[in-house]
Scaffold this active site. Structure first.
Site, mmCIF file in Angstrom:
data_model
loop_
_atom_site.group_PDB
_atom_site.id
_atom_site.type_symbol
_atom_site.label_atom_id
_atom_site.label_comp_id
_atom_site.label_asym_id
_atom_site.label_seq_id
_atom_site.Cartn_x
_atom_site.Cartn_y
_atom_site.Cartn_z
ATOM 1 N N CYS A 22 18.623 116.728 43.828
ATOM 2 C CA CYS A 22 17.510 117.576 44.241
ATOM 3 C C CYS A 22 17.104 117.193 45.663
ATOM 4 O O CYS A 22 16.775 116.046 45.927
ATOM 5 C CB CYS A 22 16.328 117.408 43.291
ATOM 6 S SG CYS A 22 14.955 118.505 43.641
ATOM 7 N N GLN A 51 30.738 100.526 40.578
ATOM 8 C CA GLN A 51 30.439 100.871 39.188
ATOM 9 C C GLN A 51 31.306 100.134 38.177
ATOM 10 O O GLN A 51 30.988 100.117 36.988
ATOM 11 C CB GLN A 51 30.594 102.384 38.975
ATOM 12 C CG GLN A 51 29.501 103.217 39.605
ATOM 13 C CD GLN A 51 28.140 103.000 38.948
ATOM 14 O OE1 GLN A 51 28.049 102.511 37.826
ATOM 15 N NE2 GLN A 51 27.074 103.362 39.654
ATOM 16 N N HIS A 62 22.749 95.506 42.073
ATOM 17 C CA HIS A 62 21.889 96.171 41.089
ATOM 18 C C HIS A 62 22.647 97.032 40.090
ATOM 19 O O HIS A 62 22.040 97.601 39.191
ATOM 20 C CB HIS A 62 20.816 97.014 41.788
ATOM 21 C CG HIS A 62 21.329 98.189 42.543
ATOM 22 N ND1 HIS A 62 22.019 98.072 43.725
ATOM 23 C CD2 HIS A 62 21.258 99.517 42.293
ATOM 24 C CE1 HIS A 62 22.337 99.272 44.169
ATOM 25 N NE2 HIS A 62 21.899 100.168 43.313
ATOM 26 N N THR A 84 19.356 86.586 58.729
ATOM 27 C CA THR A 84 19.104 85.496 57.783
ATOM 28 C C THR A 84 19.432 85.942 56.364
ATOM 29 O O THR A 84 18.999 86.999 55.917
ATOM 30 C CB THR A 84 17.630 85.048 57.846
ATOM 31 O OG1 THR A 84 17.351 84.624 59.183
ATOM 32 C CG2 THR A 84 17.368 83.911 56.875
ATOM 33 N N THR A 138 26.061 100.445 50.520
ATOM 34 C CA THR A 138 25.965 101.338 51.672
ATOM 35 C C THR A 138 26.305 100.596 52.962
ATOM 36 O O THR A 138 27.097 101.078 53.788
ATOM 37 C CB THR A 138 24.565 101.957 51.765
ATOM 38 O OG1 THR A 138 24.332 102.760 50.600
ATOM 39 C CG2 THR A 138 24.422 102.818 53.011
#
Length: 345
Positions: free
Chosen positions: A290, A143, A165, A201, A72
Protein backbone atom coordinates in the site's frame (compact mmCIF):
# COMPACT_ATOMS: atom_id res chain seq x y z
CA UNK A 1 -10.80 -12.48 25.32
CA UNK A 2 -8.35 -14.34 23.08
CA UNK A 3 -4.85 -12.89 22.86
CA UNK A 4 -3.54 -11.56 19.57
CA UNK A 5 -1.74 -14.03 17.33
CA UNK A 6 1.38 -12.93 15.47
CA UNK A 7 1.68 -14.62 12.06
CA UNK A 8 4.02 -12.21 10.27
CA UNK A 9 7.42 -13.72 11.04
CA UNK A 10 8.78 -13.11 7.54
CA UNK A 11 8.46 -9.38 8.21
CA UNK A 12 10.04 -9.47 11.66
CA UNK A 13 10.54 -12.41 13.99
CA UNK A 14 10.09 -11.68 17.72
CA UNK A 15 13.33 -11.17 19.61
CA UNK A 16 14.63 -14.46 20.98
CA UNK A 17 15.21 -14.90 24.70
CA UNK A 18 18.87 -15.72 24.00
CA UNK A 19 19.27 -12.43 22.13
CA UNK A 20 17.63 -10.45 24.92
CA UNK A 21 19.96 -11.95 27.52
CA UNK A 22 23.07 -11.27 25.43
CA UNK A 23 21.97 -7.70 24.78
CA UNK A 24 21.29 -7.01 28.46
CA UNK A 25 24.80 -8.16 29.33
CA UNK A 26 26.33 -6.07 26.55
CA UNK A 27 24.55 -2.94 27.80
CA UNK A 28 26.85 -2.92 30.81
CA UNK A 29 29.97 -2.77 28.63
CA UNK A 30 31.09 0.85 28.42
CA UNK A 31 33.93 0.93 25.93
CA UNK A 32 34.17 1.76 22.25
CA UNK A 33 35.34 -1.30 20.26
CA UNK A 34 38.01 0.84 18.58
CA UNK A 35 39.58 1.89 21.88
CA UNK A 36 42.69 0.02 23.03
CA UNK A 37 42.08 0.20 26.78
CA UNK A 38 40.43 -2.57 28.78
CA UNK A 39 36.92 -1.19 28.37
CA UNK A 40 37.40 -0.93 24.63
CA UNK A 41 38.80 -4.43 24.40
CA UNK A 42 35.77 -5.75 26.29
CA UNK A 43 33.45 -4.16 23.72
CA UNK A 44 35.59 -5.45 20.87
CA UNK A 45 35.39 -8.94 22.31
CA UNK A 46 31.58 -8.84 22.08
CA UNK A 47 31.76 -7.82 18.42
CA UNK A 48 34.28 -10.54 17.61
CA UNK A 49 32.25 -13.16 19.46
CA UNK A 50 29.25 -12.24 17.33
CA UNK A 51 31.41 -12.45 14.20
CA UNK A 52 32.52 -15.95 15.19
CA UNK A 53 28.91 -16.96 15.93
CA UNK A 54 27.75 -15.82 12.49
CA UNK A 55 30.69 -17.57 10.82
CA UNK A 56 29.97 -20.83 12.62
CA UNK A 57 26.21 -20.71 12.03
CA UNK A 58 26.66 -19.93 8.35
CA UNK A 59 29.50 -22.38 7.67
CA UNK A 60 31.72 -19.44 6.81
CA UNK A 61 34.84 -20.14 8.82
CA UNK A 62 37.14 -19.26 5.93
CA UNK A 63 35.21 -16.12 4.91
CA UNK A 64 35.09 -12.54 6.16
CA UNK A 65 31.99 -11.36 8.02
CA UNK A 66 31.22 -7.65 7.73
CA UNK A 67 28.58 -6.24 10.05
CA UNK A 68 26.06 -3.75 8.69
CA UNK A 69 22.71 -2.24 9.69
CA UNK A 70 20.68 -4.83 7.78
CA UNK A 71 20.07 -6.42 4.40
CA UNK A 72 19.33 -3.10 2.70
CA UNK A 73 22.78 -1.73 3.50
CA UNK A 74 24.33 -5.09 2.69
CA UNK A 75 22.69 -5.09 -0.73
CA UNK A 76 24.10 -1.65 -1.49
CA UNK A 77 27.54 -2.70 -0.34
CA UNK A 78 27.49 -5.91 -2.38
CA UNK A 79 25.84 -4.62 -5.55
CA UNK A 80 26.51 -0.94 -6.20
CA UNK A 81 28.36 -0.25 -9.41
CA UNK A 82 28.73 -3.89 -10.46
CA UNK A 83 26.13 -4.04 -13.26
CA UNK A 84 24.69 -7.36 -12.10
CA UNK A 85 21.44 -8.90 -13.32
CA UNK A 86 18.48 -10.20 -11.30
CA UNK A 87 14.82 -11.15 -11.69
CA UNK A 88 11.70 -9.33 -10.60
CA UNK A 89 11.44 -11.66 -7.61
CA UNK A 90 14.13 -9.81 -5.68
CA UNK A 91 13.52 -7.44 -2.78
CA UNK A 92 13.39 -3.73 -3.60
CA UNK A 93 16.68 -3.27 -1.74
CA UNK A 94 18.31 -5.40 -4.43
CA UNK A 95 16.37 -4.12 -7.45
CA UNK A 96 17.67 -0.61 -6.92
CA UNK A 97 21.19 -1.77 -7.85
CA UNK A 98 20.69 -4.34 -10.62
CA UNK A 99 19.36 -4.83 -14.12
CA UNK A 100 16.11 -6.75 -13.52
CA UNK A 101 16.12 -8.73 -16.76
CA UNK A 102 16.52 -12.36 -15.67
CA UNK A 103 13.42 -14.33 -16.74
CA UNK A 104 11.24 -16.39 -14.39
CA UNK A 105 9.86 -19.65 -15.82
CA UNK A 106 7.48 -21.79 -13.76
CA UNK A 107 8.63 -19.97 -10.63
CA UNK A 108 12.33 -20.55 -11.34
CA UNK A 109 14.83 -17.81 -12.10
CA UNK A 110 16.70 -18.60 -15.32
CA UNK A 111 20.38 -17.70 -15.00
CA UNK A 112 22.70 -17.77 -17.99
CA UNK A 113 25.72 -16.06 -16.42
CA UNK A 114 26.00 -16.85 -12.68
CA UNK A 115 29.03 -14.68 -11.97
CA UNK A 116 27.07 -11.64 -13.19
CA UNK A 117 23.79 -12.49 -11.47
CA UNK A 118 21.91 -12.13 -8.20
CA UNK A 119 19.39 -14.72 -6.98
CA UNK A 120 17.69 -14.71 -3.60
CA UNK A 121 17.56 -18.11 -1.94
CA UNK A 122 13.99 -17.82 -0.65
CA UNK A 123 11.29 -15.29 -1.44
CA UNK A 124 9.77 -13.42 1.49
CA UNK A 125 6.26 -13.21 -0.02
CA UNK A 126 5.79 -16.69 -1.46
CA UNK A 127 8.42 -18.72 0.38
CA UNK A 128 9.53 -20.24 -2.95
CA UNK A 129 13.11 -21.52 -2.80
CA UNK A 130 15.49 -21.09 -5.72
CA UNK A 131 18.30 -23.45 -6.66
CA UNK A 132 21.42 -21.31 -6.58
CA UNK A 133 23.73 -21.91 -9.54
CA UNK A 134 27.40 -22.63 -8.87
CA UNK A 135 29.51 -19.50 -9.11
CA UNK A 136 26.62 -17.09 -8.39
CA UNK A 137 27.83 -13.57 -7.66
CA UNK A 138 25.43 -12.62 -4.86
CA UNK A 139 22.53 -14.16 -2.94
CA UNK A 140 20.15 -12.57 -0.47
CA UNK A 141 19.68 -15.39 2.06
CA UNK A 142 17.79 -13.23 4.55
CA UNK A 143 14.63 -15.35 4.68
CA UNK A 144 16.45 -18.69 4.67
CA UNK A 145 18.57 -18.36 7.83
CA UNK A 146 17.23 -20.66 10.53
CA UNK A 147 14.61 -22.10 8.19
CA UNK A 148 16.75 -24.06 5.74
CA UNK A 149 20.07 -25.93 6.01
CA UNK A 150 22.57 -23.42 4.69
CA UNK A 151 26.34 -23.16 4.53
CA UNK A 152 28.46 -20.58 2.76
CA UNK A 153 31.17 -23.20 2.30
CA UNK A 154 29.05 -25.44 0.07
CA UNK A 155 26.57 -22.99 -1.47
CA UNK A 156 28.95 -21.96 -4.25
CA UNK A 157 28.03 -18.27 -3.94
CA UNK A 158 30.61 -15.50 -3.79
CA UNK A 159 28.67 -13.10 -1.53
CA UNK A 160 25.72 -13.68 0.82
CA UNK A 161 23.92 -11.28 3.14
CA UNK A 162 21.36 -11.48 5.93
CA UNK A 163 19.39 -9.44 8.48
CA UNK A 164 19.10 -10.19 12.19
CA UNK A 165 15.40 -9.48 12.66
CA UNK A 166 14.40 -12.32 10.35
CA UNK A 167 15.58 -15.04 12.76
CA UNK A 168 15.01 -13.54 16.20
CA UNK A 169 17.81 -11.01 16.36
CA UNK A 170 17.33 -7.27 16.88
CA UNK A 171 16.20 -4.94 14.13
CA UNK A 172 18.92 -2.82 12.57
CA UNK A 173 21.57 -5.54 12.48
CA UNK A 174 22.89 -7.59 9.59
CA UNK A 175 25.93 -9.14 8.00
CA UNK A 176 27.50 -9.64 4.62
CA UNK A 177 29.65 -12.71 3.98
CA UNK A 178 32.49 -12.33 1.47
CA UNK A 179 35.57 -14.33 0.48
CA UNK A 180 38.52 -13.75 2.77
CA UNK A 181 40.44 -10.69 1.63
CA UNK A 182 37.74 -9.67 -0.88
CA UNK A 183 38.12 -6.05 -2.03
CA UNK A 184 34.73 -4.76 -0.92
CA UNK A 185 34.56 -1.01 -1.50
CA UNK A 186 33.20 0.87 1.51
CA UNK A 187 30.12 3.04 0.93
CA UNK A 188 30.39 4.56 4.41
CA UNK A 189 33.82 5.99 5.05
CA UNK A 190 35.35 7.51 8.15
CA UNK A 191 36.87 5.46 10.95
CA UNK A 192 37.70 2.41 8.88
CA UNK A 193 35.85 -0.10 11.06
CA UNK A 194 34.93 -3.58 9.81
CA UNK A 195 38.32 -4.08 8.17
CA UNK A 196 37.88 -0.83 6.25
CA UNK A 197 34.73 -2.04 4.52
CA UNK A 198 32.14 -0.18 6.58
CA UNK A 199 32.95 2.77 8.81
CA UNK A 200 30.94 3.65 11.89
CA UNK A 201 31.11 2.59 15.52
CA UNK A 202 29.83 -0.97 15.78
CA UNK A 203 26.41 -1.60 17.30
CA UNK A 204 27.83 -3.62 20.19
CA UNK A 205 24.51 -4.33 21.92
CA UNK A 206 22.75 -5.23 18.67
CA UNK A 207 25.56 -7.48 17.50
CA UNK A 208 25.52 -9.36 20.79
CA UNK A 209 21.87 -10.11 20.09
CA UNK A 210 22.54 -11.00 16.46
CA UNK A 211 25.19 -13.54 17.38
CA UNK A 212 23.08 -15.17 20.09
CA UNK A 213 20.01 -15.27 17.84
CA UNK A 214 21.68 -16.90 14.84
CA UNK A 215 23.22 -19.55 17.10
CA UNK A 216 19.82 -20.33 18.62
CA UNK A 217 18.05 -20.29 15.24
CA UNK A 218 20.45 -22.77 13.68
CA UNK A 219 20.18 -25.02 16.74
CA UNK A 220 16.37 -24.97 16.51
CA UNK A 221 16.62 -25.94 12.86
CA UNK A 222 18.94 -28.84 13.66
CA UNK A 223 16.57 -29.96 16.41
CA UNK A 224 13.67 -30.22 13.94
CA UNK A 225 11.71 -27.10 14.88
CA UNK A 226 10.98 -26.24 11.26
CA UNK A 227 9.60 -29.73 10.58
CA UNK A 228 6.93 -29.02 13.20
CA UNK A 229 6.29 -25.58 11.69
CA UNK A 230 5.86 -27.10 8.22
CA UNK A 231 3.18 -29.43 9.59
CA UNK A 232 1.34 -26.43 11.03
CA UNK A 233 1.58 -24.63 7.67
CA UNK A 234 0.01 -27.67 6.00
CA UNK A 235 -2.78 -27.79 8.59
CA UNK A 236 -3.47 -24.11 7.96
CA UNK A 237 -3.59 -24.56 4.18
CA UNK A 238 -5.91 -27.58 4.44
CA UNK A 239 -8.32 -25.57 6.61
CA UNK A 240 -8.26 -22.62 4.19
CA UNK A 241 -8.70 -24.94 1.20
CA UNK A 242 -11.69 -26.65 2.82
CA UNK A 243 -13.33 -23.27 3.46
CA UNK A 244 -12.39 -21.71 0.11
CA UNK A 245 -11.86 -24.32 -2.64
CA UNK A 246 -11.05 -21.53 -5.13
CA UNK A 247 -8.09 -20.30 -3.06
CA UNK A 248 -4.78 -20.46 -4.93
CA UNK A 249 -1.71 -21.40 -2.89
CA UNK A 250 1.35 -19.83 -4.46
CA UNK A 251 4.25 -22.21 -5.01
CA UNK A 252 2.52 -25.17 -3.37
CA UNK A 253 3.96 -27.44 -6.05
CA UNK A 254 7.44 -26.02 -5.47
CA UNK A 255 9.91 -26.30 -2.62
CA UNK A 256 8.98 -23.55 -0.13
CA UNK A 257 10.05 -22.21 3.21
CA UNK A 258 8.44 -24.43 5.85
CA UNK A 259 6.80 -21.51 7.63
CA UNK A 260 5.31 -19.60 4.71
CA UNK A 261 1.89 -19.72 3.07
CA UNK A 262 0.90 -17.20 0.42
CA UNK A 263 -2.57 -17.66 -1.03
CA UNK A 264 -4.86 -15.73 -3.34
CA UNK A 265 -8.53 -15.29 -2.47
CA UNK A 266 -9.99 -14.09 -5.78
CA UNK A 267 -11.96 -10.83 -5.59
CA UNK A 268 -10.82 -10.04 -2.03
CA UNK A 269 -8.01 -7.50 -1.94
CA UNK A 270 -5.02 -8.45 0.14
CA UNK A 271 -4.91 -5.18 2.08
CA UNK A 272 -8.59 -5.57 2.95
CA UNK A 273 -7.88 -9.06 4.25
CA UNK A 274 -5.00 -7.74 6.35
CA UNK A 275 -7.21 -5.09 7.95
CA UNK A 276 -10.02 -7.55 8.58
CA UNK A 277 -7.70 -10.03 10.23
CA UNK A 278 -6.02 -7.31 12.26
CA UNK A 279 -9.40 -6.38 13.71
CA UNK A 280 -9.96 -10.08 14.46
CA UNK A 281 -6.67 -10.22 16.41
CA UNK A 282 -4.22 -11.63 13.85
CA UNK A 283 -1.10 -10.00 12.41
CA UNK A 284 -0.48 -11.08 8.80
CA UNK A 285 0.73 -9.41 5.59
CA UNK A 286 -0.60 -8.86 2.10
CA UNK A 287 1.07 -9.93 -1.07
CA UNK A 288 0.46 -6.36 -2.20
CA UNK A 289 1.93 -3.11 -0.93
CA UNK A 290 0.00 0.00 0.00
CA UNK A 291 1.55 3.26 -1.13
CA UNK A 292 -0.06 6.65 -0.51
CA UNK A 293 -3.42 4.97 0.07
CA UNK A 294 -3.37 3.10 -3.26
CA UNK A 295 -3.21 -0.68 -3.19
CA UNK A 296 -0.73 -1.98 -5.74
CA UNK A 297 -0.50 -5.45 -7.17
CA UNK A 298 2.37 -7.55 -5.84
CA UNK A 299 5.38 -7.18 -8.13
CA UNK A 300 6.56 -10.65 -7.10
CA UNK A 301 3.28 -12.31 -8.08
CA UNK A 302 3.27 -10.40 -11.35
CA UNK A 303 6.75 -11.76 -12.06
CA UNK A 304 5.32 -15.23 -11.46
CA UNK A 305 2.70 -14.58 -14.15
CA UNK A 306 -0.38 -13.53 -12.16
CA UNK A 307 -2.51 -10.67 -13.47
CA UNK A 308 -3.10 -7.45 -11.52
CA UNK A 309 -6.36 -8.61 -9.92
CA UNK A 310 -4.86 -11.87 -8.70
CA UNK A 311 -1.60 -10.22 -7.67
CA UNK A 312 -3.48 -7.73 -5.48
CA UNK A 313 -5.59 -10.41 -3.76
CA UNK A 314 -2.92 -12.36 -1.92
CA UNK A 315 -2.35 -12.88 1.78
CA UNK A 316 0.88 -14.07 3.38
CA UNK A 317 0.84 -16.00 6.63
CA UNK A 318 4.28 -16.72 8.07
CA UNK A 319 4.67 -18.87 11.17
CA UNK A 320 7.34 -19.04 13.87
CA UNK A 321 8.77 -21.65 16.19
CA UNK A 322 6.34 -20.55 18.92
CA UNK A 323 3.24 -20.78 16.71
CA UNK A 324 0.78 -23.43 17.88
CA UNK A 325 -1.82 -25.57 16.13
CA UNK A 326 -4.47 -23.64 18.03
CA UNK A 327 -3.11 -20.41 16.56
CA UNK A 328 -3.39 -21.56 12.94
CA UNK A 329 -6.83 -23.13 13.39
CA UNK A 330 -8.10 -19.98 15.08
CA UNK A 331 -6.77 -17.97 12.18
CA UNK A 332 -8.41 -20.21 9.58
CA UNK A 333 -11.72 -20.02 11.43
CA UNK A 334 -11.57 -16.23 11.73
CA UNK A 335 -10.52 -15.81 8.08
CA UNK A 336 -13.39 -18.02 6.96
CA UNK A 337 -15.92 -16.04 9.00
CA UNK A 338 -14.64 -12.74 7.60
CA UNK A 339 -14.82 -14.12 4.07
CA UNK A 340 -18.34 -15.47 4.49
CA UNK A 341 -19.46 -12.25 6.18
CA UNK A 342 -18.10 -10.23 3.29
CA UNK A 343 -19.89 -12.39 0.73
CA UNK A 344 -23.16 -12.24 2.66
CA UNK A 345 -22.96 -8.46 2.76
Amino acid sequence: MNKRVYLDHNATTPLRAEAKAAMRDAMDVVGNPSSVHAEGRAAKAIVEKARAQVAEAMGAGTADIVFVSGATEAAALALAGRGLKASGLEHEAVLGWVDATLPVVDGCVVVDDPDASVVQLANSETGIIQKLPEGLAVSDVTQAVGKLPLSYSWAGVEIMFLAGHKFGGPKGTGAIIIPQGYDLQARLTGGGQEMGRRSGTENVVGLAGLGAAITAAVKDLADGAMDRVAKLRNILEKAIEDAAPNAIFIGKERERLPNTSCFIAPDWKGETQVMAMDLAGFAVSAGSACSSGKVKASRVLQALGYDDDMASSALRVSLGVDTSEKDVLRFAEAWTKKRLGRRAA
